[in-house]
Design a protein around this motif. Structure first.
Motif, PDB file in Angstrom:
ATOM      1  N   TYR A   1       0.850  -1.194   0.000  1.00 42.59           N
ATOM      2  CA  TYR A   1       0.000   0.000   0.000  1.00 42.59           C
ATOM      3  C   TYR A   1       0.887   1.245   0.000  1.00 42.59           C
ATOM      4  CZ  TYR A   1      -3.606  -3.349   1.251  1.00 42.59           C
ATOM      5  OH  TYR A   1      -4.458  -4.426   1.259  1.00 42.59           O
ATOM      6  N   PRO A   2       1.398   1.649  -1.151  1.00 44.63           N
ATOM      7  CA  PRO A   2       2.325   2.783  -1.223  1.00 44.63           C
ATOM      8  C   PRO A   2       1.794   4.054  -0.569  1.00 44.63           C
ATOM      9  CG  PRO A   2       2.275   1.625  -3.310  1.00 44.63           C
ATOM     10  CD  PRO A   2       1.189   1.024  -2.472  1.00 44.63           C
ATOM     11  N   ASP A   3       0.482   4.319  -0.690  1.00 51.15           N
ATOM     12  CA  ASP A   3      -0.048   5.565  -0.122  1.00 51.15           C
ATOM     13  C   ASP A   3       0.151   5.612   1.390  1.00 51.15           C
ATOM     14  OD1 ASP A   3      -0.804   6.695  -2.501  1.00 51.15           O
ATOM     15  OD2 ASP A   3      -2.874   5.981  -2.405  1.00 51.15           O
ATOM     16  N   TRP A   4       0.047   4.468   2.064  1.00 54.35           N
ATOM     17  CA  TRP A   4       0.256   4.443   3.508  1.00 54.35           C
ATOM     18  C   TRP A   4       1.738   4.607   3.833  1.00 54.35           C
ATOM     19  CZ3 TRP A   4      -3.577   4.541   7.147  1.00 54.35           C
ATOM     20  CH2 TRP A   4      -4.877   4.395   6.645  1.00 54.35           C
ATOM     21  N   GLY A   5       2.588   4.051   2.987  1.00 55.31           N
ATOM     22  CA  GLY A   5       4.022   4.262   3.178  1.00 55.31           C
ATOM     23  C   GLY A   5       4.402   5.720   2.996  1.00 55.31           C
ATOM     24  N   TYR A   6       3.818   6.373   1.994  1.00 55.88           N
ATOM     25  CA  TYR A   6       4.095   7.797   1.783  1.00 55.88           C
ATOM     26  C   TYR A   6       3.611   8.624   2.971  1.00 55.88           C
ATOM     27  CZ  TYR A   6       4.911   6.595  -3.145  1.00 55.88           C
ATOM     28  OH  TYR A   6       5.390   6.065  -4.306  1.00 55.88           O
ATOM     29  N   LEU A   7       2.452   8.252   3.521  1.00 60.12           N
ATOM     30  CA  LEU A   7       1.911   8.978   4.666  1.00 60.12           C
ATOM     31  C   LEU A   7       2.871   8.890   5.860  1.00 60.12           C
ATOM     32  CD1 LEU A   7      -0.275  10.523   6.173  1.00 60.12           C
ATOM     33  CD2 LEU A   7      -1.511   8.361   6.483  1.00 60.12           C
ATOM     34  N   LEU A   8       3.368   7.694   6.137  1.00 59.51           N
ATOM     35  CA  LEU A   8       4.329   7.553   7.231  1.00 59.51           C
ATOM     36  C   LEU A   8       5.597   8.356   6.958  1.00 59.51           C
ATOM     37  CD1 LEU A   8       4.095   3.780   8.244  1.00 59.51           C
ATOM     38  CD2 LEU A   8       2.971   5.744   9.276  1.00 59.51           C
ATOM     39  N   ARG A   9       6.020   8.379   5.700  1.00 64.79           N
ATOM     40  CA  ARG A   9       7.221   9.150   5.373  1.00 64.79           C
ATOM     41  C   ARG A   9       6.996  10.635   5.597  1.00 64.79           C
ATOM     42  NH1 ARG A   9       9.493   8.893  -0.624  1.00 64.79           N
ATOM     43  NH2 ARG A   9       7.915  10.518  -0.952  1.00 64.79           N
ATOM     44  N   GLU A  10       5.816  11.143   5.240  1.00 65.52           N
ATOM     45  CA  GLU A  10       5.540  12.566   5.434  1.00 65.52           C
ATOM     46  C   GLU A  10       5.480  12.919   6.918  1.00 65.52           C
ATOM     47  OE1 GLU A  10       5.779  14.776   3.302  1.00 65.52           O
ATOM     48  OE2 GLU A  10       5.639  13.682   1.419  1.00 65.52           O
ATOM     49  N   ILE A  11       4.933  12.017   7.724  1.00 67.18           N
ATOM     50  CA  ILE A  11       4.928  12.271   9.169  1.00 67.18           C
ATOM     51  C   ILE A  11       6.354  12.283   9.696  1.00 67.18           C
ATOM     52  CG2 ILE A  11       4.191  11.395  11.423  1.00 67.18           C
ATOM     53  CD1 ILE A  11       1.721  10.206  10.006  1.00 67.18           C
TER      54      ILE A  11
END
Length: 229
Positions: free
Chosen positions: A20-30
């Motif tokens: 789920y790339p979108d969830w990985g991107y979200l964690l990266r932004e946090i």
């Protein structure tokens, strides 16, 4: 192939963060937000920021399991689109866009057995990462909290948990001690009682992080402080 400890559960069907790339991107932004935010010269805040980043790194390195339950809404989520739109005007826009990409999977809830009158229409939170998922981990709890305009979130504290809020849109005050606008952070050490008030004209969307012992994170009870007579 079946998991013998959980009959009927297909191991091959388990999904991971990398699916789920979108969830990985979200964690990266946090992670990046906690890396770039100033600590204001506070050693305690800087240590908290570092602890959040390190926990997120462990979650990503472990390629944590992701489990989705049915999305859930609350009355306050009628304000979510406005909060996201307002956040796009602020420096928090990368994190706002990442939230937008997963918003259809968010499970908005109250977290209290008894919600004070009126708060059921002006408040809800959604976990991103933690013992209850969707990104499953015992390392940290990350989530979002949404307030309607004019909301007062009653006094409460967290036992053994260090908490921070990052304001993504709107404006809030904590304990009537300063106003926090988008891009600012509120830090609450363990046992610190705090009460939040929200601007009367706009909703407020905040990201939060909880850091503490794993047993505390798994069993934290959300209770409002009782008013003294």
């Amino acid at each position: 192939m079946l998991d013998t400890d959980n009959p009927g559960r297909d191991i091959l069907a388990q999904k991971r963060l990398s699916d789920y790339p979108d969830w990985g991107y979200l964690l990266r932004e946090i992670y990046e937000t906690y890396r770039h935010l100033s600590s204001g010269g506070s050693d305690k805040i800087r240590a908290h920021q570092r602890a959040v980043r390190e926990a997120i790194s462990r979650v990503k390195k472990s390629n944590a399991e992701v489990r989705f339950d049915a999305p859930a809404h609350k009355p306050v989520t009628a304000h979510l689109r406005r909060a996201l739109d307002e956040g796009k005007q602020e420096r928090t826009v990368p994190l706002i866009r990442s939230v937008e990409s997963v918003q259809e999977h968010l499970i908005w809830q109250y977290g209290y057995e008894k919600v004070p009158r009126g708060l059921d229409r002006t408040y809800a939170y959604a976990e991103i990462c933690g013992p209850n998922g969707p990104v499953l981990t015992t390392e940290i709890i990350l989530g979002l909290v949404l307030f309607a305009p004019g909301c007062t979130y009653p006094a409460h504290a967290h036992s053994g948990i260090s908490e921070s809020y990052i304001c993504l849109s709107g404006a809030v005050s904590e304990n009537h001690q300063g106003v926090y606008a988008p891009g600012s952070m509120i830090f609450n050490p363990p046992e610190h009682t705090h009460r939040i008030t929200v601007s009367k004209t706009e909703p407020a969307l905040l990201a939060y992080a909880w850091i503490g012992p794993q047993d505390r994170l798994a069993n934290q009870k959300m209770v409002f402080s009782r008013k003294r007579g």
